[in-house]
Design a protein around this motif. Structure first.
Motif, PDB file in Angstrom:
ATOM      1  N   THR A 115       0.839  -1.196   0.157  1.00 49.30           N
ATOM      2  CA  THR A 115      -0.012   0.031  -0.011  1.00 49.30           C
ATOM      3  C   THR A 115       0.877   1.149  -0.141  1.00 49.30           C
ATOM      4  O   THR A 115       0.502   2.152  -0.546  1.00 49.30           O
ATOM      5  N   ALA A 116       1.903   1.218   0.817  1.00 51.36           N
ATOM      6  CA  ALA A 116       2.842   2.431   0.693  1.00 51.36           C
ATOM      7  C   ALA A 116       3.494   2.737  -0.479  1.00 51.36           C
ATOM      8  O   ALA A 116       3.327   3.772  -1.013  1.00 51.36           O
ATOM      9  N   PHE A 117       4.045   1.365  -1.042  1.00 51.22           N
ATOM     10  CA  PHE A 117       4.631   1.575  -2.445  1.00 51.22           C
ATOM     11  C   PHE A 117       3.583   2.290  -3.349  1.00 51.22           C
ATOM     12  O   PHE A 117       3.792   2.973  -4.453  1.00 51.22           O
ATOM     13  N   ARG A 118       2.195   1.671  -3.431  1.00 49.32           N
ATOM     14  CA  ARG A 118       1.320   2.023  -4.268  1.00 49.32           C
ATOM     15  C   ARG A 118       1.084   3.547  -4.148  1.00 49.32           C
ATOM     16  O   ARG A 118       0.913   4.327  -5.207  1.00 49.32           O
ATOM     17  N   ASN A 119       1.053   3.949  -3.140  1.00 45.20           N
ATOM     18  CA  ASN A 119       0.850   5.465  -2.901  1.00 45.20           C
ATOM     19  C   ASN A 119       2.099   6.413  -3.350  1.00 45.20           C
ATOM     20  O   ASN A 119       1.737   7.258  -3.843  1.00 45.20           O
ATOM     21  N   LYS A 120       3.238   5.708  -3.032  1.00 48.36           N
ATOM     22  CA  LYS A 120       4.451   6.493  -3.509  1.00 48.36           C
ATOM     23  C   LYS A 120       4.258   6.641  -5.164  1.00 48.36           C
ATOM     24  O   LYS A 120       4.581   7.635  -5.653  1.00 48.36           O
ATOM     25  N   LYS A 121       3.893   5.527  -5.764  1.00 49.79           N
ATOM     26  CA  LYS A 121       3.579   5.569  -7.198  1.00 49.79           C
ATOM     27  C   LYS A 121       2.629   6.436  -7.730  1.00 49.79           C
ATOM     28  O   LYS A 121       2.882   7.229  -8.765  1.00 49.79           O
ATOM     29  N   ARG A 122       1.572   6.594  -6.943  1.00 49.64           N
ATOM     30  CA  ARG A 122       0.755   7.518  -7.326  1.00 49.64           C
ATOM     31  C   ARG A 122       0.991   9.006  -7.148  1.00 49.64           C
ATOM     32  O   ARG A 122       0.699   9.864  -8.095  1.00 49.64           O
TER      33      ARG A 122
END
Length: 99
Positions: A58-65
């Motif tokens: 989730t944290a990495f997905r938010n970083k990508k976003r």
């Protein structure tokens, strides 16, 4: 010679600059400024959103976003810098009334 130097020379010269030449010089200056600003922002973002060892999915997905949104801003800066003298701004993405 950079666009800034040409504009400075044209403004400080004794001879008068034609309006079309002035528009071209200012457009080059705006484009160079937009590119320099976009490159500076990209340099600041470089490596900031990479996956860290402790990142969850989730944290990495938010970083990508967030990175994708940041890059859209960088591309918008480049497009505005390269836009014609009177750019046509796109419509808002929503159709809500402002009145």
């Amino acid at each position: 010679m950079s666009a800034y130097a040409e504009v400075l020379q044209a403004l400080t010269a004794d001879s008068r600059l034609e309006p079309s030449d002035a528009e071209q010089l200012l457009a080059r200056l705006r484009k160079e400024t937009g590119e320099e600003l976009a490159e500076a922002v990209e340099k600041q973002l470089d490596g900031r959103f990479r996956r860290q060892a402790g990142d969850s999915e989730t944290a990495f997905r938010n970083k990508k976003r967030v990175y994708a949104a940041s890059m859209r801003v960088v591309q918008a800066i480049r497009r505005l810098g390269a836009a014609p003298v009177r750019p046509n701004f796109p419509h808002q993405r929503d159709n809500r009334s402002t009145s």
